[in-house]
Motif scaffolding. Sequence first.
Motif, short mmCIF file in Angstrom:
data_model
loop_
_atom_site.label_atom_id
_atom_site.label_comp_id
_atom_site.label_asym_id
_atom_site.label_seq_id
_atom_site.Cartn_x
_atom_site.Cartn_y
_atom_site.Cartn_z
N ARG A 39 36.14 -12.19 12.11
CA ARG A 39 37.41 -11.55 11.77
C ARG A 39 38.51 -12.11 12.65
O ARG A 39 38.29 -12.46 13.81
CB ARG A 39 37.30 -10.04 11.96
N VAL A 40 39.70 -12.19 12.10
CA VAL A 40 40.84 -12.77 12.81
C VAL A 40 41.98 -11.75 12.86
O VAL A 40 41.98 -10.77 12.12
CB VAL A 40 41.32 -14.08 12.15
N GLY A 44 51.34 -10.15 11.09
CA GLY A 44 52.38 -11.04 10.59
C GLY A 44 52.12 -11.59 9.21
O GLY A 44 51.09 -11.36 8.59
N ASN A 45 53.11 -12.35 8.72
CA ASN A 45 53.00 -13.03 7.44
C ASN A 45 53.65 -14.40 7.60
O ASN A 45 54.87 -14.49 7.68
CB ASN A 45 53.71 -12.23 6.36
N PRO A 46 52.93 -15.48 7.72
CA PRO A 46 51.49 -15.60 7.59
C PRO A 46 50.76 -14.98 8.78
O PRO A 46 51.36 -14.80 9.85
CB PRO A 46 51.26 -17.11 7.55
N GLN A 47 49.51 -14.65 8.55
CA GLN A 47 48.74 -13.96 9.58
C GLN A 47 48.57 -14.83 10.82
O GLN A 47 48.50 -16.05 10.73
CB GLN A 47 47.36 -13.57 9.04
N CYS A 48 48.47 -14.16 11.97
CA CYS A 48 48.30 -14.83 13.25
C CYS A 48 47.01 -15.65 13.26
O CYS A 48 47.02 -16.82 13.61
CB CYS A 48 48.28 -13.78 14.37
N GLY A 49 45.89 -15.04 12.88
CA GLY A 49 44.62 -15.76 12.78
C GLY A 49 43.92 -15.99 14.10
O GLY A 49 42.94 -16.75 14.15
N ALA A 50 44.35 -15.37 15.18
CA ALA A 50 43.73 -15.59 16.49
C ALA A 50 42.37 -14.89 16.57
O ALA A 50 42.12 -13.90 15.91
CB ALA A 50 44.64 -15.09 17.59
N VAL A 51 41.50 -15.47 17.37
CA VAL A 51 40.18 -14.90 17.67
C VAL A 51 40.06 -14.95 19.17
O VAL A 51 40.50 -15.92 19.78
CB VAL A 51 39.07 -15.76 17.01
N PRO A 52 39.53 -14.03 19.89
CA PRO A 52 38.84 -12.81 19.49
C PRO A 52 39.82 -11.69 19.18
O PRO A 52 40.99 -11.73 19.59
CB PRO A 52 38.00 -12.45 20.71
#
Length: 79
Positions: A39-40, A44-52
């Motif tokens: 899961r990320v 936001g839009n576009p999504q941040c997408g960071a992990v963890p």
Amino acid sequence: MTPGARLDRARRLLDTPPPSALPGQLAVEAAAAENRPPRVCEHGNPQCGAVPIRPYPCGPRCEEHQPSITRPYYTREQS
């Protein structure tokens, strides 16, 4: 059974590893869970997408986008 014996039994149960397959669980469900992408952060839009990420009521968030009410309680350990 004495209270001390009950506590010892409970501690032993907590220390044992979980079974590989739970009763009533299909092997297909377990395999599908292992093949899921991580899961990320959904901020936001576009999504941040960071992990963890950590789960919050507003959705999974990274450390930078966690809700302000939780900021004093969770910080990533410095390396």
